[in-house]
Design a protein around this motif. Structure first.
Motif, mmCIF file in Angstrom:
data_model
loop_
_atom_site.group_PDB
_atom_site.id
_atom_site.type_symbol
_atom_site.label_atom_id
_atom_site.label_comp_id
_atom_site.label_asym_id
_atom_site.label_seq_id
_atom_site.Cartn_x
_atom_site.Cartn_y
_atom_site.Cartn_z
ATOM 1 N N TYR A 82 85.304 83.578 4.626
ATOM 2 C CA TYR A 82 84.352 84.698 4.531
ATOM 3 C C TYR A 82 83.421 84.706 5.738
ATOM 4 C CZ TYR A 82 80.134 87.115 2.796
ATOM 5 O OH TYR A 82 79.040 87.923 2.662
ATOM 6 N N ARG A 83 82.851 83.544 6.075
ATOM 7 C CA ARG A 83 81.960 83.462 7.230
ATOM 8 C C ARG A 83 82.693 83.779 8.527
ATOM 9 N NH1 ARG A 83 80.184 78.823 4.329
ATOM 10 N NH2 ARG A 83 81.531 77.492 5.617
ATOM 11 N N ALA A 84 83.928 83.275 8.636
ATOM 12 C CA ALA A 84 84.691 83.444 9.865
ATOM 13 C C ALA A 84 85.167 84.875 10.079
ATOM 14 C CB ALA A 84 85.893 82.493 9.862
ATOM 15 N N LYS A 85 85.560 85.553 9.007
ATOM 16 C CA LYS A 85 86.214 86.852 9.150
ATOM 17 C C LYS A 85 85.327 88.043 8.817
ATOM 18 C CE LYS A 85 90.708 84.772 8.073
ATOM 19 N NZ LYS A 85 91.828 84.699 7.101
ATOM 20 N N GLU A 86 84.400 87.855 7.887
ATOM 21 C CA GLU A 86 83.631 89.001 7.394
ATOM 22 C C GLU A 86 82.238 89.124 8.001
ATOM 23 O OE1 GLU A 86 84.931 91.194 5.262
ATOM 24 O OE2 GLU A 86 86.806 90.068 5.136
ATOM 25 N N ILE A 87 81.688 88.014 8.510
ATOM 26 C CA ILE A 87 80.282 87.976 8.897
ATOM 27 C C ILE A 87 80.119 87.725 10.391
ATOM 28 C CG2 ILE A 87 78.062 86.831 8.523
ATOM 29 C CD1 ILE A 87 79.048 88.329 6.079
ATOM 30 N N GLY A 88 79.224 88.493 11.016
ATOM 31 C CA GLY A 88 78.781 88.231 12.380
ATOM 32 C C GLY A 88 77.324 87.816 12.338
ATOM 33 N N PHE A 89 76.975 86.735 13.019
ATOM 34 C CA PHE A 89 75.604 86.220 13.001
ATOM 35 C C PHE A 89 74.935 86.423 14.357
ATOM 36 C CE2 PHE A 89 77.685 83.610 9.706
ATOM 37 C CZ PHE A 89 76.777 83.726 8.666
ATOM 38 N N VAL A 90 73.689 86.898 14.324
ATOM 39 C CA VAL A 90 72.839 86.965 15.519
ATOM 40 C C VAL A 90 71.522 86.284 15.156
ATOM 41 C CG1 VAL A 90 71.644 88.448 17.174
ATOM 42 C CG2 VAL A 90 73.876 89.144 16.265
ATOM 43 N N PHE A 91 71.175 85.234 15.908
ATOM 44 C CA PHE A 91 69.990 84.439 15.581
ATOM 45 C C PHE A 91 68.870 84.677 16.598
ATOM 46 C CE2 PHE A 91 73.683 82.043 13.983
ATOM 47 C CZ PHE A 91 73.355 81.957 12.645
ATOM 48 N N GLN A 92 67.687 84.148 16.265
ATOM 49 C CA GLN A 92 66.546 84.248 17.171
ATOM 50 C C GLN A 92 66.845 83.523 18.483
ATOM 51 O OE1 GLN A 92 62.842 83.007 15.444
ATOM 52 N NE2 GLN A 92 61.783 82.868 17.405
ATOM 53 N N PHE A 93 67.501 82.365 18.384
ATOM 54 C CA PHE A 93 67.901 81.615 19.570
ATOM 55 C C PHE A 93 69.406 81.772 19.728
ATOM 56 C CE2 PHE A 93 64.028 79.681 17.883
ATOM 57 C CZ PHE A 93 63.195 79.894 18.972
ATOM 58 N N TYR A 94 69.878 81.902 20.935
ATOM 59 C CA TYR A 94 71.131 82.575 21.211
ATOM 60 C C TYR A 94 72.376 81.733 20.930
ATOM 61 C CZ TYR A 94 67.190 84.405 23.796
ATOM 62 O OH TYR A 94 65.938 84.817 24.137
ATOM 63 N N ASN A 95 72.236 80.400 20.935
ATOM 64 C CA ASN A 95 73.360 79.514 20.594
ATOM 65 C C ASN A 95 74.593 79.775 21.454
ATOM 66 O OD1 ASN A 95 71.850 78.311 18.489
ATOM 67 N ND2 ASN A 95 72.420 79.946 17.085
ATOM 68 N N LEU A 96 74.371 80.016 22.734
ATOM 69 C CA LEU A 96 75.488 80.200 23.656
ATOM 70 C C LEU A 96 75.925 78.853 24.211
ATOM 71 C CD1 LEU A 96 74.148 83.299 25.632
ATOM 72 C CD2 LEU A 96 75.626 83.280 23.610
ATOM 73 N N ILE A 97 77.166 78.765 24.624
ATOM 74 C CA ILE A 97 77.678 77.533 25.230
ATOM 75 C C ILE A 97 77.394 77.602 26.730
ATOM 76 C CG2 ILE A 97 79.740 76.141 25.674
ATOM 77 C CD1 ILE A 97 80.848 77.231 23.024
ATOM 78 N N PRO A 98 76.530 76.733 27.243
ATOM 79 C CA PRO A 98 76.039 76.883 28.627
ATOM 80 C C PRO A 98 77.100 76.704 29.695
ATOM 81 C CG PRO A 98 75.277 74.814 27.667
ATOM 82 C CD PRO A 98 75.886 75.598 26.552
ATOM 83 N N THR A 99 78.201 75.993 29.370
ATOM 84 C CA THR A 99 79.243 75.736 30.364
ATOM 85 C C THR A 99 80.326 76.812 30.383
ATOM 86 O OG1 THR A 99 80.374 74.324 28.759
ATOM 87 C CG2 THR A 99 78.890 73.242 30.338
ATOM 88 N N LEU A 100 80.174 77.841 29.546
ATOM 89 C CA LEU A 100 81.116 78.958 29.523
ATOM 90 C C LEU A 100 80.457 80.210 30.078
ATOM 91 C CD1 LEU A 100 82.835 78.597 26.019
ATOM 92 C CD2 LEU A 100 83.557 77.651 28.210
ATOM 93 N N THR A 101 81.233 81.051 30.731
ATOM 94 C CA THR A 101 80.715 82.307 31.253
ATOM 95 C C THR A 101 80.416 83.272 30.103
ATOM 96 O OG1 THR A 101 82.891 83.335 31.432
ATOM 97 C CG2 THR A 101 82.105 82.054 33.345
ATOM 98 N N VAL A 102 79.782 84.382 30.453
ATOM 99 C CA VAL A 102 79.512 85.433 29.464
ATOM 100 C C VAL A 102 80.815 85.863 28.793
ATOM 101 C CG1 VAL A 102 78.837 87.863 29.233
ATOM 102 C CG2 VAL A 102 77.411 86.286 30.567
ATOM 103 N N TYR A 103 81.821 86.147 29.593
ATOM 104 C CA TYR A 103 83.109 86.582 29.038
ATOM 105 C C TYR A 103 83.685 85.518 28.109
ATOM 106 C CZ TYR A 103 87.889 88.283 28.684
ATOM 107 O OH TYR A 103 89.083 88.728 28.192
ATOM 108 N N GLU A 104 83.643 84.269 28.535
ATOM 109 C CA GLU A 104 84.237 83.182 27.751
ATOM 110 C C GLU A 104 83.484 82.957 26.448
ATOM 111 O OE1 GLU A 104 86.013 80.615 31.540
ATOM 112 O OE2 GLU A 104 83.978 80.260 30.809
#
Length: 233
Positions: A82-104
């Protein structure tokens, strides 16, 4: 048929011999494609409610139905799906992977779900096409939050859950992010739920659910919600 229906839901924390209600007998409905604002002060129970809707936390009383399926009847694997397929999460802090590009960072959704939206198109929609080869550390806070939104949308979820998505941003950038979320909700017909303490955002919601001390103080529906670009705070 409502997409989300909460029926007298409660979340209780046991502190010694005392029961503390984070949510107490909360009921509401959310229709498919609605842009919903959950409004309330810190500690009101907003994030707890969002976590329950996202299948991260579980109820103690009552029931939540999503497309007529009860979340409480899902086992751990079903909640994971359910979390993987049905839900998209956007948080206050971005939780991006710093070693990956925007596209990645956005294309990571391919590892979670097969029927994702086209990465290039989503990056163009959020105004990041020219930044796709950059790393998160090379972006402003607003740009990083746009990457977070692109990543959540790319997964092609039915529900987009946003927990204080402008909390780490200045007011102008915050308005830009909220306007983007409102536009994406309309463009892709994604049920979008935003948790915030900022009452200025309330007129922009199709529905505004106000929470205080774990209970709903009001539910207001706007037939003609305000464009976020018109909001001042």
């Amino acid at each position: 048929m409502f997409m989300i229906q909460a029926n007298n839901i409660s979340k209780i924390y046991h502190v010694g011999s005392q029961d503390i209600y984070a949510l107490k007998q909360v009921s509401f409905t959310i229709e498919d494609g609605e842009f919903v604002v959950i409004l309330g002060p810190s500690g009101a129970g907003k994030s707890t409610l969002l976590n329950i809707l996202g299948g991260i936390d579980v109820l103690d009383e009552g029931e939540i139905l999503v497309n007529e399926h009860a979340l409480s009847k899902k086992n751990e694997q079903q909640l994971c799906d359910y979390r993987a397929k049905e839900i998209g999460f956007v948080f206050q802090f971005y939780n991006l992977i710093p070693t990956l590009t925007v596209y990645e960072n956005v294309a990571l959704m391919k590892d979670i779900k097969k029927d994702i939206l086209p990465v290039h198109q989503i990056l163009e929609d959020v105004g990041l096409k020219e930044h796709k080869k950059q790393f998160p550390g090379q972006l402003s806070g607003g740009e990083q939050q746009r990457v977070s939104i692109a990543r959540a949308l790319c997964k092609n979820p039915n529900i987009l859950l946003c927990d204080e998505p402008t909390g780490a941003l200045d007011s102008d950038t915050g308005k830009m992010i909220l306007s983007l979320l409102q536009n994406m909700c309309r463009t892709y017909h994604k049920t979008t739920i935003i948790v915030t303490h900022n009452a200025a955002i309330a007129p922009c919601g199709d529905k505004v659910i106000s929470i205080h001390n774990g209970t709903i103080s009001s539910i207001i529906t706007h037939e003609h919600p305000m464009d976020i670009k018109e909001v001042e705070w």
